[in-house]
Write an enzyme that holds these catalytic residues in place. Sequence first.
Site, PDB file in Angstrom:
ATOM      1  N   CYS A   1      13.366  19.168  75.521  1.00 16.60           N
ATOM      2  CA  CYS A   1      13.223  18.858  74.107  1.00 16.60           C
ATOM      3  C   CYS A   1      13.799  20.002  73.293  1.00 16.60           C
ATOM      4  O   CYS A   1      13.589  21.174  73.638  1.00 16.60           O
ATOM      5  CB  CYS A   1      11.739  18.663  73.782  1.00 16.60           C
ATOM      6  SG  CYS A   1      11.411  18.287  72.049  1.00 16.60           S
TER       7      CYS A   1
ATOM      8  N   HIS B   1      11.074   8.868  73.972  1.00 11.37           N
ATOM      9  CA  HIS B   1      10.833  10.292  73.704  1.00 11.37           C
ATOM     10  C   HIS B   1      10.872  10.555  72.197  1.00 11.37           C
ATOM     11  O   HIS B   1      10.000  11.231  71.639  1.00 11.37           O
ATOM     12  CB  HIS B   1      11.893  11.128  74.435  1.00 11.37           C
ATOM     13  CG  HIS B   1      11.798  12.605  74.203  1.00 11.37           C
ATOM     14  ND1 HIS B   1      11.523  13.511  75.205  1.00 11.37           N
ATOM     15  CD2 HIS B   1      11.977  13.356  73.072  1.00 11.37           C
ATOM     16  CE1 HIS B   1      11.526  14.745  74.703  1.00 11.37           C
ATOM     17  NE2 HIS B   1      11.805  14.666  73.403  1.00 11.37           N
ATOM     18  N   GLU B   2      11.900  10.005  71.530  1.00  9.02           N
ATOM     19  CA  GLU B   2      12.047  10.244  70.090  1.00  9.02           C
ATOM     20  C   GLU B   2      10.972   9.525  69.278  1.00  9.02           C
ATOM     21  O   GLU B   2      10.457  10.073  68.292  1.00  9.02           O
ATOM     22  CB  GLU B   2      13.445   9.834  69.618  1.00  9.02           C
ATOM     23  CG  GLU B   2      14.584  10.600  70.274  1.00  9.02           C
ATOM     24  CD  GLU B   2      14.406  12.107  70.271  1.00  9.02           C
ATOM     25  OE1 GLU B   2      13.880  12.660  69.275  1.00  9.02           O
ATOM     26  OE2 GLU B   2      14.787  12.751  71.258  1.00  9.02           O
TER      27      GLU B   2
ATOM     28  N   HIS C   1       7.870  11.464  69.036  1.00  2.00           N
ATOM     29  CA  HIS C   1       7.877  12.489  67.982  1.00  2.00           C
ATOM     30  C   HIS C   1       7.369  11.929  66.650  1.00  2.00           C
ATOM     31  O   HIS C   1       6.762  12.652  65.859  1.00  2.00           O
ATOM     32  CB  HIS C   1       9.288  13.053  67.779  1.00  2.00           C
ATOM     33  CG  HIS C   1       9.662  14.125  68.754  1.00  2.00           C
ATOM     34  ND1 HIS C   1       8.924  15.285  68.919  1.00  2.00           N
ATOM     35  CD2 HIS C   1      10.717  14.233  69.600  1.00  2.00           C
ATOM     36  CE1 HIS C   1       9.501  16.058  69.833  1.00  2.00           C
ATOM     37  NE2 HIS C   1      10.589  15.442  70.260  1.00  2.00           N
TER      38      HIS C   1
END
Length: 196
Positions: free
Chosen positions: A124, A167-168, A171
């Site tokens: 990351c 993954h994004e 966030h």
Amino acid sequence: MITMDHIIKEGHPTLREKAKKVEFPLTSDTKEMAEEMLTFLKNSQNPEIAEKYKLRAGVGLAAPQINKNLQIIAVHIPYLFEDEDNEEINHDIDTLDSFTHIMINPRILSESVQQIALSSGEGCLSVDRTVEGYVPRAKKIKLRFQDIEGQTHQLTLHDYEAIVVQHEIDHLNGIMFYDRIHTEDPFHQPKQLELL
């Protein structure tokens, strides 16, 4: 131009907040920011530009990582091709040889029971250390999002593209990738977890 100086690091409170839904039409500032996020990813994958500006290579970036609490992600995954000698070659990353999107207000509509993880683990841009372990994610997702003009799109993603987008999106929900690693056994591999 976004550089590594704009990317906040783990421990920063924004990375643990839930991002706010984006309203349309976008302001010129928000539109420019989203486009700069994508430009950063392209620059980070260009060896000459990355070296000049000391950029870490990335395939995805979420607005909270540049301290903007908005539901915006950018993804740029170049596809690798093989030539006749079976050597990987990277085509021009500004053509259709890549999976490239700015996604606003992305939502996962459904996901597979089958899980997948990168055998090398995940990294990351907001984490300056190596965190070992498998990060289980859905192998296949159905996704809905808006582009910078406000048009709605729906995509079905598999494997690596699905991993990057999940993954994004994490966030945007204040989740870091290492939150998903098995705490007692980082390389725990249940039967339904496929390694990529």
